[in-house]
Structure formats: C-alpha cells, structure tokens
Enzyme design. Structure first.
Site, PDB file in Angstrom:
ATOM      1  N   ASP A   3       1.454  -1.381   0.447  1.00 16.53           N
ATOM      2  CA  ASP A   3       0.301   0.201  -0.436  1.00 16.53           C
ATOM      3  C   ASP A   3       1.054   1.405  -0.177  1.00 16.53           C
ATOM      4  O   ASP A   3       2.334   1.145   0.253  1.00 16.53           O
ATOM      5  CB  ASP A   3      -0.557  -0.198   1.096  1.00 16.53           C
ATOM      6  CG  ASP A   3      -2.560   1.217   1.371  1.00 16.53           C
ATOM      7  OD1 ASP A   3      -1.675   1.920   0.307  1.00 16.53           O
ATOM      8  OD2 ASP A   3      -3.636   0.758   1.787  1.00 16.53           O
TER       9      ASP A   3
HETATM   10  C1  BGC Z   1      -4.931   3.213   0.236  1.00 16.69           C
HETATM   11  C2  BGC Z   1      -5.366   2.389  -1.484  1.00 16.69           C
HETATM   12  C3  BGC Z   1      -4.992   2.887  -2.268  1.00 16.69           C
HETATM   13  C4  BGC Z   1      -3.995   3.623  -2.298  1.00 16.69           C
HETATM   14  C5  BGC Z   1      -2.907   4.936  -4.242  1.00 16.69           C
HETATM   15  C6  BGC Z   1      -3.629   4.009  -0.263  1.00 16.69           C
HETATM   16  O1  BGC Z   1      -3.778   4.935   0.541  1.00 16.69           O
HETATM   17  O2  BGC Z   1      -5.504   2.157   1.428  1.00 16.69           O
HETATM   18  O3  BGC Z   1      -6.101   2.013  -0.527  1.00 16.69           O
HETATM   19  O4  BGC Z   1      -5.321   2.238  -3.572  1.00 16.69           O
HETATM   20  O5  BGC Z   1      -3.069   4.679  -1.284  1.00 16.69           O
HETATM   21  O6  BGC Z   1      -4.310   5.548  -3.423  1.00 16.69           O
END
Ligand code: BGC
Length: 796
Positions: free
Chosen positions: A267
C-alpha cells in the site's frame, strides 16, 4: 513502432506459453520449447540486469508507475485507483485528487455486494477494464476484500461484506471481469486492515482460527478463482509484524498454499523495513522511496544479509508481470460514456435495498398518489461515493430530484424542500418548511443519511448515527404525513431510531454517478428492488461484535469477538438486529419449496448437491437472492449458529419458477483447528438452510456427515490426562507408559478396568505427572508417550 514490435513478440511468447500451460495437446510437439519461451525472455532480461537495476525494479518510479529500465527496453506499468471507477491522474507524478481524468463512477463496494449478483459484478469489471484500457492504465487498484468488522470502519463503503463467502465471490467476479480486458487488479488490503485508526501502526491481534475462517477466506477465494495480477499488502501490522514484511502471509499462505502467481505491491508508503519485505515476498514498494530503499537492497546483497537469488526470484516475477501487462495493452480504446453511465444506473438500481415497505407505499403509482414532497438536500446534492483514494471524477452525475421529475413525468406534482444542511449537522431551521410541504402532499420522499464528513478513508466513525437534523426531520415529518418513504444515502450501516415511525425505508447506498436515476427507477417501480444488505444493521453500536475492541489501544487492536463477526455474533448472542444480514424486500413475493439434498448421509470427502424451487408468487417480475447457510449441530469447537456458504440471484416473471442448485464440499462443513493447523470436518449432524435472508429461513434439510479424514492428535506435555484416557488408542499407550503409577492407584485385587482416578488428577497436564506420580513416571516416559501418541491419526 518499436513499442508495437515489442508487444507483438511478447504477445506471441506469452500466448504460446499460455497454450502450453493449458496443456493444449495439439501443440504438444513444441510444448517444451514454447513453454519456456516467455520464461527465457524473462531470464534473458534478468541476466542483463545490474544489481542496481534489479533493486530499482522493486519500487515505483512515482505515484502511479513502476520503474522502467530503458537500457533494456523494459517499460513502466501504470496503476490507478480503484475500486469503483478509474482514478487516473493526468500525469504519473501527481497524486490526482480532483484533476484526474473523468471516468464512470460506479456504486461503491457496499452497494455492489448488495446486488449479490456475480454476473453483474463481472460485467462491471469488464466495463472498468475497458475504461482502464482507454486511459492506458495497466492495473486497477481494487477490489477491497477486507471484512467489515465494525460498522465504524471508515472505509467500510469500499469493502463488500461482513461475510467472507460473499466478499470472496464479489472480489472474484470483479477481478475476472477486469482482467478479461487485459488489465490487472490489485486485491487489497491484505490483510486485517479493518479500520483506519492509526492504520500505519496498529497491530491486528487475530487468533489463527479467526484468521483462517473470517479474514483470509475472501482473499483465498479470489486468489484461487481469479488470480489477481497483484495483491496489495496492508498498512497495519498483523500479530506484531507489518503486512508488507509478513513472510507467513506473503509467501507461506499466499504463494505456497494458495498458489498465487502474481506480485505483491505495498500500500502507498506502507513499507517499513524494505529488506525484510524482500525476504518476505513483497515485490514492489509503492509509490517508491526516491531510491533510498533501493540502496538498502543493494547494500544487503553486497554485505551478504540478502541472498541475490531471493531478489532475483522476485525480480523475475516482476518482469513477468510487466511484460504480461504491456503485451495486453490495447491502443485507441474509447469507452462509451453513455453506455457505461447506464450500466452504473443499472447496477445502482440492482443494489437498491428495500428495507421496509409495510403498507406497500412503494412503488409510487398514479392510482396511489398525485402530490409528492421530495425532501432532503441529498435529493439535489447527491453523495454518491466515499472520501479518499477511491474518489473518481465522474463523467456526469444524476441528481435524484431531477431524475424523479423525469421518471414521474407530468402525472405528478412535485415539491422540494431542503430539510437540513449537509454541512451543519445541527441546523434544524429547515424542518418547518419541509413539514409544511410534507403535510400538503400525498406522500413524502425523504432523503437522509451520512454526509461526506461522516465516513472516509483515513478515519473511523465514533458512532453510527446519522446527523441529529436528519433524525429530527424524519420524526417530525412522520407526525404530519402517514405516507413517508425514507431514502438512505450512506456507505455503511447506520442506526434508524425512527424505524417504527415510518412505513417505508429504502437503502440507496453510495450509488455512483447514476444513483439518482436508479432511485427514481425503484421509487416508481421501473425497477423492482432486489438488493439485500451484505452487512448487519444494528439497533445500537453497543450491540455490534467489535464494540469492546475497536479501534484498540496501546498500538494493538484485539479481534476479541473471534470468528463471531457480523451475523455470526448477533445470532450467537441472540441480539436482535435492526435489519439482519441478507435482508431486502421486493415488490413481489417468492415461494420456496422442494428442498432436496443429493444424499442425507455423506462422507466428508463427498460433494453434496442441494436444490430448491423458487417461485415468483406475486404480481410483478422480480429477482430473489437465494441464500444457503450451513449449521453444524455438534462440534468440538464452538461454531456460529450458521454460516453462508452459497447464494444465487434468480430473475422470475410472475408465476414463473426455477430450480436453483448448489454444490457443497469439504470446506463448506469444515472449521479450522488451530491446534493442528488444519481444516477439520467432524462426524455429526448438519443442517442445510435455505433463506431469503439470514433470519428468514424458508427450507431446511438434515444431513449426517461422516468424517473419514484422519487427523493428528497433537499431544504435548500440556495435554490433559483425561484427554488421553478418553481415546482408546491413547488409553492403551497410557497403560503402557504410566503402568507403574496406575498400579499404585489400584486397591488389592483391582485391575486397570477398575481404575478410578480423581477428577482433580484427570485434569492435570502430562508435564506434572513426574511429581504427581511421586517419581513413578519419568520425564523420558512422558516424552515417549507423547511421541507415540503423535504417530496416531484418527477420524473425528
Ligand atoms: C490506499 C489504497 C490506495 C492507495 C493509492 C492508499 O492510501 O490505502 O487503497 O490504492 O493509497 O491511492
């Protein structure tokens, strides 16, 4: 031109490789050479890479792309959020909030799951895949398969369900749909990312059985049935270790047990110890660390703390992923904005859930009403998606009030009053006007729910109520108008203190850009609602499973309710929910009959076919979600009252009937025994239950199941004497190794058969018998007993 050429070559290599993998016997002559062609290409690239280049591939270039290696003509791959629409930033170096490319905003996951319609979700996936291709996106960052543990979870709108079977089936359909278009997915957030509070640090403390039965299975299903190209490792820690460096989760379970053949990405900014992550199986760190962590990888290889072979294996998999993604890119794809908008409207209508319709106020027809008071700011200012990284810039937005006007046409007279302010929760000044309008009308349609600031990525809710002004509005309108239809706008479960004061409640969810049209379709009966809630609605927060353990403290959140999440909790505790899991009404009625199971006695290794007849016994066409639950009537471990194991949505004309069938197998009857680290099916009685919701069980059948699989006993020095005496095979061993002690307990003339051991002693672990026996049993004898007992395997 060069790009086109590379793609053609890769496409050939990969396609032939696929043929080989699929065992296409017509080509078997060239199988071995063809089979390895793609891998040879991967090997060839790897062999030319410097250590620095290999390390560099293990993190992103910027927000949305992986690193290219220009020297080797290895391109970058573009990833975008997800999940309910494409959030493609204009350029890969910008975060992309607000200024991203327009795309269709579909309903969010709570709504998608409420459709219980896997074909529809597959179609959604296809449409998302096409939109990705049109914007040169290789991987869509979704779906989210985390379980809704508490209704307070800030991202619940982005997750499917409290139930792993439903969440897993939805995720599977979504992934298969997207990937059918040559676009990858990222199944997230692996795993136990069930809250937002301190998500970068909290350790989800989950026991092994709960992990296996509740939190892993949705991921497991999706991996086994759909092979997402990527999995996104979570921010949080899982039993003390960060998800991005959790070897058991990333390699042991995901790869070795489930056979995941894609790559794991982190993530965004979830990486803590990059080298540990490499060792655990985390392929790509996103969005990258400006080279800082790449250097650590290089250093670790150079100083011998990381084997280059370990890095090479990950890099090979990254190369496969990149090549696969690039060769499936399509050029000049455009999506049909109008067609996709209509799909979004269709999905939103299918998700709309009729929670209550006591006096059949709905659908609105000319015979029943002429004057309609539409009330509530949501009717004019739609809230159609959640806050945070999933926010899509819609191609257009339907406004419910306008859509109602269109669908109603000139046959009705409509008024609108705002009722409340979406930014001031306690502004009650607009209620009087709304009451006046409601009193004058034949029916009041009141939109209330959760304003934007109530639910979001990044923080959890501290309560599950709607704003005081919304509650007061509904209550006061119900005093002046008996025909009240409440439309709820929300991404997750909420309380409804005025449930008994209104006749009709419709759950519209965060229904995407075309939600306004969908709700109009349902209100006027153009669509017969068929949604069913995929999460239990509680009467109050205190009734919910994680209440005492959410969001945790001292850096830990203890999953204290164990396997009793969602309806499993409400049923076990006999707590009446506000609306139960799987509940949703229709404008027609359905009759269930003729439940048959292929056999009333089966072995654990057999499969069972279940069939049941469903008839549309009402006056309009409609869809019903047939739900199959299994109840284990006796078990050594505590089990839920029942668990969802399968479901099917059927579409029936009035009077039409259909025989719906399901197949159940070993895992549908099994529980996870953490002591022996295995799924276990025990001999005993089970019930197969067919319902229209988790509490509305219409048909049931008894099943006698025989366990034939043998399991180890898992005896150790803490096994109780009583446990071993209860099993004939271990009783014999006890008589062998403990004979001196047992003899000492016998009165003259007695044999072992007369042996009476006090309860107090029976409930002692083996380890204590060296002194309990006053030296008659040695440590060695206990060890021997344990060794021999552990060679025994038994059915259960
Ligand atoms: C989120 C993800 C997301 C990623 C990219 C993160 O903060 O938890 O679900 O895909 O950001 O935006």
């Amino acid at each position: 031109m060069k790009k086109e050429f590379l793609r053609t070559i890769l496409l050939f290599l990969f396609a032939t490789n696929l043929c080989a993998c699929m065992g296409n016997s017509n080509q078997s002559g060239s199988l071995t050479s063809v089979k390895t062609a793609f891998d040879q290409k991967v090997e060839a690239i790897l062999n030319q890479m410097t250590l620095e280049e290999k390390a560099s591939l293990c993190s992103g270039r910027d927000n949305w792309t992986t690193k290219p290696v220009e020297r080797l003509e290895l391109p970058a791959v573009w990833v975008s959020d997800g999940p309910h629409g494409v959030r493609r930033a204009p350029t890969s170096d910008v975060g992309g909030f607000g200024d991203q490319l327009p795309a269709t905003c579909y309903p969010t996951a709570s709504a998608l799951a409420a459709t219980w319609d896997v074909e529809l979700i597959y179609n959604l996936g296809q449409a998302l895949g096409v939109e990705c291709q049109s914007q040169n996106v290789n991987v869509l960052l979704g779906p989210g398969a985390n379980i809704k543990r508490s209704p307070c979870g800030g991202r619940n709108f982005e997750y499917f369900s409290e139930d792993p079977v439903l969440a897993g089936e939805m995720a599977t359909a979504y992934i298969n749909g997207v990937q059918s278009q040559g676009v990858g997915t990222s199944l997230k957030h692996y795993v136990t990312n069930n809250q937002e509070y301190k998500r970068m640090l909290m350790s989800s403390e989950v026991d092994q059985r709960t992990m296996r039965e509740i939190y892993l299975p949705a991921f497991e299903r999706a991996v086994k049935q759909a092979q997402p190209w990527t999995i996104m490792a979570c921010y949080n820690r899982v039993n003390g270790e960060y998800g991005t460096q959790h070897k058991e989760l990333l390699t042991g379970i995901l790869k070795n047990e489930w056979g995941f053949d894609g790559i794991v990405i982190s993530d965004w900014k979830a990486v803590v110890d990059r080298v540990k992550g490499i060792k655990a199986g985390l392929h790509i760190e996103m969005p990258g660390s400006e080279g800082v962590n790449d250097k650590l990888i290089v250093e670790a290889v150079k100083n011998g703390s990381l084997k280059e072979e370990v890095l090479d294996n990950l890099v090979k998999e990254i190369l496969r992923f990149v090549l696969k993604a690039k060769m499936q890119e399509k050029e000049n794809i455009r999506f049909d904005v109008e067609k996709h908008h209509l799909l979004a409207r269709h999905i939103a209508a299918e998700a709309t859930t009729l929670l209550k319709n006591d006096q059949q106020l709905l659908p609105i027809t000319r015979e029943k009403y002429k004057n309609i008071a539409v009330i509530g700011e949501f009717a004019k200012k739609p809230r159609f998606q959640g806050n945070g990284s999933s926010e899509v810039k819609p191609t257009k937005v339907d406004v419910a009030y306008e859509e109602i006007l269109k669908v109603a046409g000139s046959d009705y007279r409509l008024t609108y009053s705002q009722g409340y302010s979406l930014t001031e929760d306690e502004n009650f000044s607009m209620i009087d006007q709304a009451k006046k309008d409601a009193a004058k009308a034949d029916v009041a349609v009141v939109f209330v729910g959760l304003p934007q600031h109530y639910e979001s990525e990044g923080y959890d809710r501290t309560h599950i109520d709607i704003p005081p002004s919304h509650n007061k509005l509904v209550k006061e309108i119900a005093e002046v108008q008996k025909n009240v239809v409440v439309v709820l706008v929300n991404g997750s479960a909420l309380t409804i203190p005025w449930k008994e004061e209104v006749n009709t409640i419709v759950e519209a969810w965060l229904s995407g850009q075309a939600g306004g049209g969908a709700i109009a379709d349902v209100l006027f009966g153009k669509v017969n609602p068929s949604g069913k809630i995929a999460e239990t609605f509680a009467k109050k927060l205190e009734d919910t499973p994680a209440y005492l353990n959410f969001p945790g403290e001292n850096r830990k959140v203890i999953f204290g309710e164990g396997i009793f999440t969602g309806y499993r909790w409400f049923e076990k505790r006999k707590i009446e929910p506000l609306f139960p899991f799987g509940h949703g009404l229709s404008y027609t009625t359905f009759e269930y009959s003729d439940l048959r199971i292929s056999d009333s006695k089966i072995n654990d290794t057999d499969s069972l076919t279940v069939s049941v007849r469903i008839k549309n016994s009402g006056g309009v066409a409609g869809k019903e979600v047939v739900q199959l639950y299994v109840k284990d009537k006796q078990s050594t471990l505590e089990r839920p009252e029942k668990e969802l194991k399968a479901f099917k949505k059927v579409n029936l004309e009035p009077g039409q009937e259909e025989l719906v069938s399901f197949k159940l197998g070993f895992r549908d009857f099994a529980f996870f025994d953490a002591l022996i680290d295995q799924w276990v099916v025990e001999t005993g009685e089970f019930e197969v239950l067919i319902g229209s919701s988790s509490v509305d069980i219409r048909e049931q059948a008894q099943l006698m199941l025989k366990g034939t699989k043998k399991y180890p006993l898992n005896v150790d020095e803490y096994t109780f004497l009583s446990e071993l005496l209860n099993i004939p095979e271990t009783k014999t061993l006890l008589h062998k190794h403990f004979s001196a002690y047992f003899k000492s307990q016998l009165k003259p003339g007695q044999t072992f058969d007369d042996l009476q051991i006090e309860d107090f002693i029976l409930e002692m672990p083996l380890v204590k018998f060296t002194y309990i026996s006053e030296g008659l049993i040695s440590k060695e004898q206990i060890s021997q007993l344990i060794d021999e007992a552990n060679k025994i395997t038994l059915t259960r």
